[in-house]
Design a protein around this motif. Sequence first.
Motif, PDB file in Angstrom:
ATOM      1  N   ASP A   1       0.817  -1.221   0.000  1.00 18.91           N
ATOM      2  CA  ASP A   1       0.000   0.000   0.000  1.00 18.91           C
ATOM      3  C   ASP A   1       0.849   1.268   0.000  1.00 18.91           C
ATOM      4  O   ASP A   1       0.389   2.329   0.437  1.00 18.91           O
TER       5      ASP A   1
ATOM      6  N   ARG B   1      -4.160  -1.177   4.301  1.00 23.31           N
ATOM      7  CA  ARG B   1      -5.605  -1.384   4.292  1.00 23.31           C
ATOM      8  C   ARG B   1      -5.936  -2.716   4.949  1.00 23.31           C
ATOM      9  O   ARG B   1      -5.082  -3.604   5.063  1.00 23.31           O
TER      10      ARG B   1
ATOM     11  N   GLY C   1     -10.258  -4.258   2.102  1.00 23.27           N
ATOM     12  CA  GLY C   1     -10.068  -2.987   1.417  1.00 23.27           C
ATOM     13  C   GLY C   1     -10.433  -1.785   2.251  1.00 23.27           C
ATOM     14  O   GLY C   1     -10.211  -0.645   1.828  1.00 23.27           O
TER      15      GLY C   1
END
Length: 335
Positions: A235, A267, A271
């Motif tokens: 991420d 995350r 999600g």
Amino acid sequence: MKIGSLRGGRDGRLVVVSRDLAWCADATHIAPTLQAALDNWPTVSPQLELLATDLAHEVIPMMRFHERQAAAPLPRAYQRADGSAYVNHVELVRKARGAEMPETFWTDPLMYQGASDEMLSAREPIPLADLSWGCDFEAEVVVVTGDVPRGVNREEALDHIRLIGLVNDVSLRNLIPAELAKGFGFLQSEPASALSPVFVTPDELGDRWRDGKLHGPLKVDLNGKPFGRADAGVDMTFDFGTLIAHLAKSRKIGAGSIIGAGTVSNRGEDGGPGKPIAQGGRGYSCIAEVRTVETILAGAPSTEFLRHGDSVRIWMDDDHGHPIFGTIEQTVVAG
């Protein structure tokens, strides 16, 4: 190669450090300080590598390396710039405030210039004069550059990374809103931060260093309990090459500049916002993100910022469970 500084003078005394962080060898006959080494890296680094090899073979005088007695690798630096490469963190903070996040945040890095005239060593306390300031830690990855020409692209920028390390980017959260409202950015809200006991060259990291990112869990304990295990290579929207190229768009970057990627943030598997370690998640790299998630889910934060006596520990293990950069371990004290 692992490099550190022992206490002595304003800029420390340069040493090379063994891979297990147990021993070190004086390197001041090659360069008196790390800054001096970075100023002349093409000439100096091969000599330091030879010294590191001799240290590994125990054929030169060596001494115990004590993390608690070491200075910050760069006790002061000509420049420190910090980005927000983990846009998930920025998105969560803005969502908690009910603010829209511009789409450009995903394509154009956020970055500010922080103070670097005082970098704390890994075991120095965090001085906090007023609890109402909202003291927080931020576990981050940093790189140190050589001289970087103006206008470099991402690929060229990666070639100018000399060293990699960790930082506890101490932030005073409750001072930030008023400073940002002035339109000039952080100043009082960003006091001195602490660097890991050693910095390492990219080749020392093997496959953990790839695509301009450091891969692996960045571990954070708060008051002896697991708080964060976010993976620094996951991420990360902007790699270090992109961050350096962004900074160098209109200026040269001087050797010894410290470039940070911002708070490491992952995350959740669905999600959404990441979960605490106790709930099977990877946890968090700062208290502000916990408070943000609490605000999103419950309408208000419940986790307090740091108080006097609290301790934070930040490190990253190698494949054998040994800290790569040493350990940042700080206690908050009245200051």
